[in-house]
Write a protein that holds these residues in place. Sequence first.
Motif, PDB file in Angstrom:
ATOM      1  N   ALA A   1       0.780  -1.225   0.083  1.00  0.00           N
ATOM      2  CA  ALA A   1      -0.156   0.135  -0.044  1.00  0.00           C
ATOM      3  C   ALA A   1       0.850   1.104  -0.101  1.00  0.00           C
ATOM      4  CB  ALA A   1      -0.793   0.046   1.330  1.00  0.00           C
ATOM      5  N   LEU A   2       1.854   1.277   0.587  1.00  0.00           N
ATOM      6  CA  LEU A   2       3.184   2.059   0.643  1.00  0.00           C
ATOM      7  C   LEU A   2       4.415   1.560   0.062  1.00  0.00           C
ATOM      8  CD1 LEU A   2       2.137   4.234   3.779  1.00  0.00           C
ATOM      9  CD2 LEU A   2       1.509   4.757   1.461  1.00  0.00           C
TER      10      LEU A   2
ATOM     11  N   ARG B   1       0.611   7.337  -6.431  1.00  0.00           N
ATOM     12  CA  ARG B   1       0.243   6.329  -7.275  1.00  0.00           C
ATOM     13  C   ARG B   1       0.818   4.938  -7.103  1.00  0.00           C
ATOM     14  NH1 ARG B   1      -2.853   6.234 -11.729  1.00  0.00           N
ATOM     15  NH2 ARG B   1      -2.835   8.385 -12.013  1.00  0.00           N
ATOM     16  N   ASP B   2       0.155   3.958  -7.013  1.00  0.00           N
ATOM     17  CA  ASP B   2       0.703   2.699  -6.635  1.00  0.00           C
ATOM     18  C   ASP B   2       1.674   2.430  -5.422  1.00  0.00           C
ATOM     19  OD1 ASP B   2      -0.682   1.613  -8.612  1.00  0.00           O
ATOM     20  OD2 ASP B   2       0.971   2.321 -10.098  1.00  0.00           O
ATOM     21  N   GLY B   3       1.121   3.331  -4.454  1.00  0.00           N
ATOM     22  CA  GLY B   3       1.958   3.254  -3.232  1.00  0.00           C
ATOM     23  C   GLY B   3       3.268   4.061  -2.969  1.00  0.00           C
ATOM     24  N   LYS B   4       3.702   4.996  -4.195  1.00  0.00           N
ATOM     25  CA  LYS B   4       4.699   5.717  -4.279  1.00  0.00           C
ATOM     26  C   LYS B   4       4.263   7.210  -4.481  1.00  0.00           C
ATOM     27  CE  LYS B   4       7.448   1.922  -6.595  1.00  0.00           C
ATOM     28  NZ  LYS B   4       8.292   1.774  -5.535  1.00  0.00           N
TER      29      LYS B   4
ATOM     30  N   GLY C   1      -2.881   4.660  -2.077  1.00  0.00           N
ATOM     31  CA  GLY C   1      -2.143   4.506  -1.108  1.00  0.00           C
ATOM     32  C   GLY C   1      -2.325   5.653  -0.092  1.00  0.00           C
ATOM     33  N   LYS C   2      -3.279   6.525  -0.721  1.00  0.00           N
ATOM     34  CA  LYS C   2      -3.289   7.764   0.066  1.00  0.00           C
ATOM     35  C   LYS C   2      -3.922   7.843   1.446  1.00  0.00           C
ATOM     36  CE  LYS C   2      -7.363   9.613  -2.602  1.00  0.00           C
ATOM     37  NZ  LYS C   2      -7.621   8.186  -3.238  1.00  0.00           N
ATOM     38  N   SER C   3      -5.095   7.051   1.608  1.00  0.00           N
ATOM     39  CA  SER C   3      -5.689   6.803   2.896  1.00  0.00           C
ATOM     40  C   SER C   3      -4.691   6.039   3.741  1.00  0.00           C
ATOM     41  CB  SER C   3      -6.919   6.049   2.687  1.00  0.00           C
ATOM     42  OG  SER C   3      -8.146   6.768   2.062  1.00  0.00           O
TER      43      SER C   3
END
Length: 232
Positions: free
Chosen positions: A21-22, A211-214, A44-46
Motif C-alpha cells: 500500500a506504501l 500512485r501505486d504506493g509511491k 495508498g493515500k488513505s
Amino acid sequence: MFIEIQNAKKRYGTGEAAVYALDGVDFSLERGKVCVILGPSGSGKSTLLNMIGGLDSLDEGEITVDGERITGLSPKALTAYRKRNIGFVFQFYNLIPDLTVEENVQVVEEIAQAPLDTGEILRALDLEKYRYRFPRELSGGQQQRVAIARAMVKNPKLLLCDELTGALDTRSSRSVLTFVEKINRQYGTTTLIITHNEAIAGIADTVVRIRDGKIASCEENGVKRSADEIEL
C-alpha cells in the motif's frame, strides 16, 4: 519540518501475494501548511493518512511529527499521540445522532488537554445558529462543518481530512473547503486533505500525487487559489 516521512512501507499479505500500500514513501511538510494529497482509489493515500494519524503502523521506515518519532510507539502511546496532536475529519461525519451540534463538539472538548472554546469554534465555522439542532436537522455540508468543529475544538496540531467533500454537492463542498481555509488561517493548523478531486489542489500550499504506493510528485503550488475560485 513538521512532518517527516522516510522510506515508509506498508504491505498486506506475505510472499508473492504481498501487496504494498506504501512502497518507499519519502515526504515532508512544513508547519502551518495546507497539503492536498491526490490519487485514485487504491493508490495508498488513505494508508498514508492513517500512518501519519497513528491509526496504523508501518512495516518499514520512519514517521516523525513535530519532532516526535511515532514509528514503533506502543498502542497506548499512539492513543496519547492522537489525543494530543490529531484532529480527524472523515467523509462520513460520524456525529452522535441524539446529541445537538453543541453537544457533539463538547464531547471532545471535555476530554481534550488544551481545548479551544466550543462557542469560539462554532462562531468560526458559522454554526452558532445551529448549536441546538440535531444532526438530522442539518444539511450534509452543515454536518461536515460540525465534524470539522469537533476535530478543531481539541486544538490539534494537525488536521487530517479524508475525502471530506466526497459525499457533498458542489455548493456544500465549496462551503466546507472555505471553512478549512479559515481554520488554517485563524489557528495556523497544519492541514492534510486526501482526495481524488484534482480541483481541490488549487487551495493547497503543497500538492502531493501518489500512485501505486509511491509518491509520483510533490510540488509547491505556485498559484494558490481560494475555495471560491476553484471549479469543483
